[in-house]
Design a protein around this motif. Structure first.
Motif, short mmCIF file in Angstrom:
data_model
loop_
_atom_site.label_atom_id
_atom_site.label_comp_id
_atom_site.label_asym_id
_atom_site.label_seq_id
_atom_site.Cartn_x
_atom_site.Cartn_y
_atom_site.Cartn_z
N GLU A 263 -13.25 -6.90 11.87
CA GLU A 263 -14.34 -7.82 11.52
C GLU A 263 -13.96 -9.26 11.88
N LEU A 264 -12.70 -9.62 11.64
CA LEU A 264 -12.24 -10.98 11.97
C LEU A 264 -12.18 -11.21 13.47
N SER A 265 -12.00 -10.12 14.22
CA SER A 265 -11.86 -10.20 15.68
C SER A 265 -13.16 -9.87 16.40
N SER B 117 -2.13 -14.79 0.29
CA SER B 117 -1.18 -13.99 -0.46
C SER B 117 -0.06 -13.53 0.46
N THR B 118 1.17 -13.64 -0.01
CA THR B 118 2.30 -13.20 0.79
C THR B 118 2.29 -11.69 0.99
N SER B 119 1.70 -10.97 0.05
CA SER B 119 1.67 -9.51 0.16
C SER B 119 0.50 -9.01 1.00
N ASP B 120 -0.49 -9.88 1.24
CA ASP B 120 -1.66 -9.50 2.03
C ASP B 120 -1.92 -10.57 3.09
N PRO B 121 -1.28 -10.46 4.25
CA PRO B 121 -1.37 -11.49 5.29
C PRO B 121 -2.78 -11.78 5.78
N LEU B 122 -3.67 -10.79 5.76
CA LEU B 122 -5.02 -10.99 6.28
C LEU B 122 -5.89 -11.84 5.36
N THR C 113 -4.77 1.79 2.64
CA THR C 113 -4.66 0.33 2.85
C THR C 113 -4.58 0.02 4.34
N LEU C 114 -3.88 0.86 5.07
CA LEU C 114 -3.74 0.67 6.51
C LEU C 114 -5.09 0.66 7.20
N TYR C 115 -5.90 1.65 6.92
CA TYR C 115 -7.22 1.76 7.55
C TYR C 115 -8.12 0.58 7.13
N ASN C 116 -8.07 0.24 5.87
CA ASN C 116 -8.89 -0.88 5.39
C ASN C 116 -8.49 -2.19 6.05
N PRO D 144 1.21 4.04 5.18
CA PRO D 144 -0.24 3.82 5.16
C PRO D 144 -0.76 3.08 3.94
N ASN D 145 0.04 3.00 2.88
CA ASN D 145 -0.42 2.32 1.67
C ASN D 145 0.15 0.91 1.54
N GLN D 146 0.73 0.41 2.63
CA GLN D 146 1.23 -0.96 2.67
C GLN D 146 0.32 -1.80 3.56
#
Length: 329
Positions: A263-265, A45-50, A253-256, A304-306
């Motif tokens: 977890e990925l790292s 997703s372009t809005s969620d790079p992870l 969203t920032l913290y999540n 923080p919500n982005q």
């Protein structure tokens, strides 16, 4: 593993039980099927790079997904090979090729969700680089001969070469692990997490990373036959205690996103030395001796919500290349 080698290993698996009548069609089917799993790089997703990072080497590389992946490959390839293969043969050769996708990535680093959906654990053996030209040349030579002569013998020789090279990688890793434990012991460090893997495009210069209570330590070691290990001392840095530093942002969203990146790292997070706002994956850098992450997330606490931004921070300058070649040769 790089796409070309991925495909050739899939072709080799299919060639290993094909007959002369359908040998080349089987090889092409296995090649295409093995490469199909890596189309997951286009998911995200372009809005969620992870999300792209999470989906790469996820369900498409799972053991459970192999029969489904083979079925998809059969549907896509049937119109190209129907003159030479039956539907059943196409599926069997696709199955052999697709089955190699997750397994070959398992031998490299970063990790594969082999047991998805039962667990989100990423498995990796770290015994071969994602691109190793010596390994690939052997596969290309034997798989090419098998395709040209349409003989199973060369396919089995290719599989033998793959097995021998991976065993060599495993032996090299054990030597590098012994060196890592010795280095830590000499400094009275208690290892909490140890990461030993080959550097890019070779199997004799190895990267060592280990964590203590609050620090990450790096080193390199060159392992050549019949010679003593050559050790290259590296940097050390403080591990990022992100749970404490960003505790006030819990639930955002920032913290999540930081949690997901951790977890990925594999929980090896550090500050990028050249980018204050970037949290990097401490397992990877251009040189085995440095702790300048190849990639990371840019944290903006004013939003923080982005979703965080993910970026690559590769330094491939002449100085870095020269230092790598000096260590390598």
């Amino acid at each position: 593993m790089d796409p070309v080698t991925h495909g050739l290993i899939g072709a080799t698996a299919s060639q290993s039980f094909a007959d002369k009548r359908n040998f080349r069609a089987a090889a092409l089917t296995g090649l295409a099927s093995a490469m199909l799993a890596d189309l997951d790089v286009f998911l995200g997703s372009t809005s969620d790079p992870l999300l792209n990072l999470e989906l790469h080497r996820q369900f498409t590389h799972s053991i459970v997904f192999i029969p489904i992946g083979a079925l998809i490959a059969t549907i896509l390839l049937w119109w190209f090979v129907k003159k030479y293969l039956t539907v059943k043969e196409t599926y069997l050769f696709s199955l052999a090729g697709y089955a190699t996708a997750g397994l070959t990535d398992y031998f490299t680093s970063y990790g594969v969700l082999l047991l998805w959906p039962f667990t989100d654990t990423r498995y990796s053996l770290d015994i071969i680089s994602v691109f190793d030209p010596l390994f690939s040349i052997g596969v290309i030579a034997f798989a090419g001969m098998a395709f040209y002569k349409r003989k199973q013998l060369f396919a089995w020789l290719a599989l033998g070469w793959i097995a021998l090279y991976l065993l060599f990688g495993f032996a090299q890793q054990q030597k590098a692990t012994d060196v890592a434990r010795q280095l830590a012991g000499d400094k009275n460090h208690e290892i909490r997490q140890l990461i030993v893997k080959p550097t890019i495009a070779n199997n004799w210069l190895w990267s060592i990373r280990y964590t203590t209570n609050d620090s990450l330590h790096a080193a390199g070691v060159k392992l050549l036959p019949f010679t003593e290990p050559e050790i290259f001392p590296g940097d050390q840095t403080v591990l990022l205690n992100w749970q404490e530093e960003y505790e006030s942002f819990k639930g955002t969203t920032l913290y999540n996103d930081i949690t997901r990146f951790s977890e990925l790292s594999d929980s090896v997070l550090i500050r990028h030395p050249n980018h204050e706002q970037v949290i990097g994956d401490g397992r990877y850098s251009m040189l085995p001796t440095t702790l300048s992450p190849l990639w990371g997330i840019k944290v903006d606490t004013t939003q923080p919500n982005q979703h965080v931004q993910f970026g690559a921070y590769r330094d491939a300058g002449e100085e870095v290349k020269e230092r790598f070649l000096q260590m390598l040769f």
